[in-house]
Design a protein around this motif. Sequence first.
Motif, PDB file in Angstrom:
ATOM      1  N   GLN A 157       0.854  -1.192   0.000  1.00 51.82           N
ATOM      2  CA  GLN A 157       0.000   0.000   0.000  1.00 51.82           C
ATOM      3  C   GLN A 157       0.890   1.242   0.000  1.00 51.82           C
ATOM      4  N   LYS A 158       0.604   2.172  -0.886  1.00 53.48           N
ATOM      5  CA  LYS A 158       1.416   3.391  -0.985  1.00 53.48           C
ATOM      6  C   LYS A 158       0.735   4.591  -0.343  1.00 53.48           C
ATOM      7  N   ASP A 159      -0.597   4.521  -0.192  1.00 54.26           N
ATOM      8  CA  ASP A 159      -1.332   5.659   0.364  1.00 54.26           C
ATOM      9  C   ASP A 159      -1.240   5.682   1.885  1.00 54.26           C
ATOM     10  N   PHE A 160      -1.190   6.906   2.432  1.00 51.98           N
ATOM     11  CA  PHE A 160      -1.237   7.118   3.876  1.00 51.98           C
ATOM     12  C   PHE A 160      -2.564   7.793   4.195  1.00 51.98           C
ATOM     13  N   ASP A 161      -3.409   7.135   5.000  1.00 53.12           N
ATOM     14  CA  ASP A 161      -4.698   7.732   5.339  1.00 53.12           C
ATOM     15  C   ASP A 161      -4.491   8.916   6.277  1.00 53.12           C
ATOM     16  N   GLU A 162      -5.518   9.750   6.387  1.00 55.87           N
ATOM     17  CA  GLU A 162      -5.420  10.988   7.160  1.00 55.87           C
ATOM     18  C   GLU A 162      -5.150  10.716   8.637  1.00 55.87           C
ATOM     19  N   ILE A 163      -5.744   9.645   9.166  1.00 55.05           N
ATOM     20  CA  ILE A 163      -5.534   9.325  10.590  1.00 55.05           C
ATOM     21  C   ILE A 163      -4.074   8.963  10.843  1.00 55.05           C
ATOM     22  N   THR A 164      -3.481   8.161   9.935  1.00 52.85           N
ATOM     23  CA  THR A 164      -2.066   7.807  10.089  1.00 52.85           C
ATOM     24  C   THR A 164      -1.186   9.044   9.986  1.00 52.85           C
ATOM     25  N   GLN A 165      -1.485   9.947   9.054  1.00 51.85           N
ATOM     26  CA  GLN A 165      -0.695  11.172   8.902  1.00 51.85           C
ATOM     27  C   GLN A 165      -0.788  12.031  10.160  1.00 51.85           C
ATOM     28  N   GLN A 166      -1.988  12.135  10.692  1.00 53.06           N
ATOM     29  CA  GLN A 166      -2.152  12.922  11.914  1.00 53.06           C
ATOM     30  C   GLN A 166      -1.380  12.287  13.066  1.00 53.06           C
ATOM     31  N   ARG A 167      -1.401  10.970  13.152  1.00 51.04           N
ATOM     32  CA  ARG A 167      -0.662  10.296  14.232  1.00 51.04           C
ATOM     33  C   ARG A 167       0.836  10.549  14.128  1.00 51.04           C
ATOM     34  N   LEU A 168       1.342  10.630  12.893  1.00 49.63           N
ATOM     35  CA  LEU A 168       2.775  10.818  12.697  1.00 49.63           C
ATOM     36  C   LEU A 168       3.215  12.263  12.897  1.00 49.63           C
ATOM     37  N   TYR A 169       2.368  13.235  12.501  1.00 49.07           N
ATOM     38  CA  TYR A 169       2.826  14.634  12.476  1.00 49.07           C
ATOM     39  C   TYR A 169       2.052  15.575  13.393  1.00 49.07           C
ATOM     40  N   GLU A 170       0.937  15.120  13.942  1.00 47.19           N
ATOM     41  CA  GLU A 170       0.193  15.887  14.941  1.00 47.19           C
ATOM     42  C   GLU A 170      -0.171  14.944  16.078  1.00 47.19           C
ATOM     43  N   THR A 171       0.850  14.390  16.684  1.00 46.47           N
ATOM     44  CA  THR A 171       0.679  13.280  17.633  1.00 46.47           C
ATOM     45  C   THR A 171      -0.220  13.645  18.808  1.00 46.47           C
ATOM     46  N   ALA A 172      -0.006  14.798  19.406  1.00 49.92           N
ATOM     47  CA  ALA A 172      -0.798  15.188  20.582  1.00 49.92           C
ATOM     48  C   ALA A 172      -2.278  15.282  20.226  1.00 49.92           C
ATOM     49  N   LYS A 173      -2.565  15.863  19.067  1.00 47.96           N
ATOM     50  CA  LYS A 173      -3.960  15.976  18.628  1.00 47.96           C
ATOM     51  C   LYS A 173      -4.541  14.592  18.355  1.00 47.96           C
ATOM     52  N   TRP A 174      -3.743  13.732  17.730  1.00 45.59           N
ATOM     53  CA  TRP A 174      -4.221  12.379  17.445  1.00 45.59           C
ATOM     54  C   TRP A 174      -4.556  11.633  18.730  1.00 45.59           C
ATOM     55  N   VAL A 175      -3.676  11.741  19.744  1.00 39.54           N
ATOM     56  CA  VAL A 175      -3.916  11.062  21.026  1.00 39.54           C
ATOM     57  C   VAL A 175      -5.192  11.582  21.667  1.00 39.54           C
ATOM     58  N   GLU A 176      -5.391  12.874  21.604  1.00 39.73           N
ATOM     59  CA  GLU A 176      -6.597  13.468  22.196  1.00 39.73           C
ATOM     60  C   GLU A 176      -7.852  12.919  21.534  1.00 39.73           C
ATOM     61  N   VAL A 177      -7.844  12.868  20.208  1.00 42.61           N
ATOM     62  CA  VAL A 177      -9.004  12.347  19.483  1.00 42.61           C
ATOM     63  C   VAL A 177      -9.180  10.854  19.753  1.00 42.61           C
ATOM     64  N   ALA A 178      -8.080  10.113  19.729  1.00 46.02           N
ATOM     65  CA  ALA A 178      -8.158   8.669  19.949  1.00 46.02           C
ATOM     66  C   ALA A 178      -8.684   8.340  21.344  1.00 46.02           C
ATOM     67  N   ASN A 179      -8.239   9.073  22.336  1.00 49.69           N
ATOM     68  CA  ASN A 179      -8.676   8.818  23.712  1.00 49.69           C
ATOM     69  C   ASN A 179     -10.160   9.090  23.911  1.00 49.69           C
ATOM     70  N   GLN A 180     -10.706   9.988  23.110  1.00 46.73           N
ATOM     71  CA  GLN A 180     -12.119  10.336  23.259  1.00 46.73           C
ATOM     72  C   GLN A 180     -13.027   9.136  23.015  1.00 46.73           C
ATOM     73  N   ASN A 181     -12.569   8.188  22.207  1.00 51.45           N
ATOM     74  CA  ASN A 181     -13.385   7.012  21.917  1.00 51.45           C
ATOM     75  C   ASN A 181     -13.651   6.167  23.157  1.00 51.45           C
ATOM     76  N   TRP A 182     -12.752   6.249  24.137  1.00 47.86           N
ATOM     77  CA  TRP A 182     -12.903   5.454  25.359  1.00 47.86           C
ATOM     78  C   TRP A 182     -13.068   6.312  26.616  1.00 47.86           C
ATOM     79  N   ALA A 183     -13.125   7.625  26.437  1.00 46.28           N
ATOM     80  CA  ALA A 183     -13.147   8.529  27.598  1.00 46.28           C
ATOM     81  C   ALA A 183     -14.359   8.300  28.494  1.00 46.28           C
ATOM     82  N   LYS A 184     -15.535   8.125  27.892  1.00 49.96           N
ATOM     83  CA  LYS A 184     -16.753   7.976  28.681  1.00 49.96           C
ATOM     84  C   LYS A 184     -16.695   6.708  29.531  1.00 49.96           C
ATOM     85  N   ARG A 185     -16.305   5.595  28.940  1.00 46.61           N
ATOM     86  CA  ARG A 185     -16.249   4.337  29.687  1.00 46.61           C
ATOM     87  C   ARG A 185     -15.185   4.389  30.774  1.00 46.61           C
ATOM     88  N   LEU A 186     -14.057   5.033  30.498  1.00 44.07           N
ATOM     89  CA  LEU A 186     -13.017   5.168  31.521  1.00 44.07           C
ATOM     90  C   LEU A 186     -13.498   6.034  32.681  1.00 44.07           C
TER      91      LEU A 186
END
Length: 439
Positions: A266-295
């Motif tokens: 695969q040669k394409d990089f999806d937007e989520i992967t790009q954000q994880r690589l170059y906007e890591t703090a923002k990616w973590v914040e968004v990713a954590n939101q998926n489990w924030a309520k249950r935590l």
Amino acid sequence: MRLPVLALPAAVLVSLASRPAHADYWTDQQNEKLRQIEYAFDHFTKPTWWDGKQITPGTIDYVVKGGASSCNDPLEKFKSTFPSVDAKIRQTERAQKLQRRYDELVPYCRDLAAAAAGYAKAAADGAAAAAKAEQVDREWARKRSAFVGDIPQVGRNFLASYAAIYDPALNGGSGTGASDSPAARRDAKEGYEAVRVACKKHGPLPDPVKPSNKGYIFEYPVAICAMAEMGDKLIQKSRLVMIMNGVGLYIDDMLVTAQKIVDGAQKDFDEITQQRLYETAKWVEVANQNWAKRLAEIGEAMPANAWDRIFAKSDELKAIIDKHGTTNTFEAPPFKDGAAEAVAKAAWAKEIKGVKIRKIGTSYNAWNVFDEKTWVKRDSNYDYYRINKGKNKYKRGWALLEIPGRPYCQAREWIVKRVSNGPIQLDALGGDGTFMKCP
């Protein structure tokens, strides 16, 4: 008066001449005694299981006993026979060699006998200990059976469901597992309270030294009562484990995508992967939101190392982006459609702040046309449809984007549509990009 001389028959003279002298016969008797002693020594073989210091573990008891007894046979033969050998014969080299063999074998046999006695005692002690242990095991099994028998089904369900949460080395049998539903949590509370009652009734009961079913929770009274004492804390731990299992599955999916890129599939990089690589703090914040309520429901926060497995791939993926961004060159599609391209440009400008469209083109000159088919009715033979020929039209193309915060440019696909001859509308903007040189 002279006595007459008797003439003996020739046969008598021959018989007397053939008899051995008394001295030769005596010597043979002495040598026979030495031969018997030699035979006893020659027919004793030192056991291979005894190295002079210890007996090889696992050697059969009767073999050890027989070996120690056999060692004494040549010694006893020597002691019973050698003293009867004439003193002069005992000084000969043959006799002295037997004396030396005796002197050498005495300490060997003495040490072997002592070792054999110790080995026999150890075997007897071991047998006694095994018998005692077997008795202890039977008594323990009786008590454990009574203890487990006093745990009602709701308590057994609790133990079976939460055993692996308490200790991953334990299990409750096939098909068990904790649930996060309110009803399941209520049952779990009723279960651990019932187990506490059984633990109090039967008192502390140790775990078996050698469980017959290793890892099976009902073999481990100490763990059973410890689980009951944890109570709500164990349920909360289970809820956290389930959340983190979900995080783990999400990471597994990302790792599959990352590996495809690493392998060149695969040669394409999806937007989520790009954000994880170059906007890591923002990616973590968004990713954590998926489990924030249950935590938050269990008063927990996302562990700091929750995403370490996927972050471990970052350097490898960035290296591939560097390779693509310095070697790939964008080739714009051959056709132009200003109106269609304008829709795509406007959509990207709205979606990605600060984006620059460096190049853009349309993949085909004419619109792709698709008829609209609407079901009307059905009879016994056919389905009937209303056909609106050429109602739906599509065009697609590619653009080279320069996105803030991303190295290099990247090619992304776009698709627009129109209904009949109506206005051009956006259908899709590609969220995956292939990194390339900027012009």
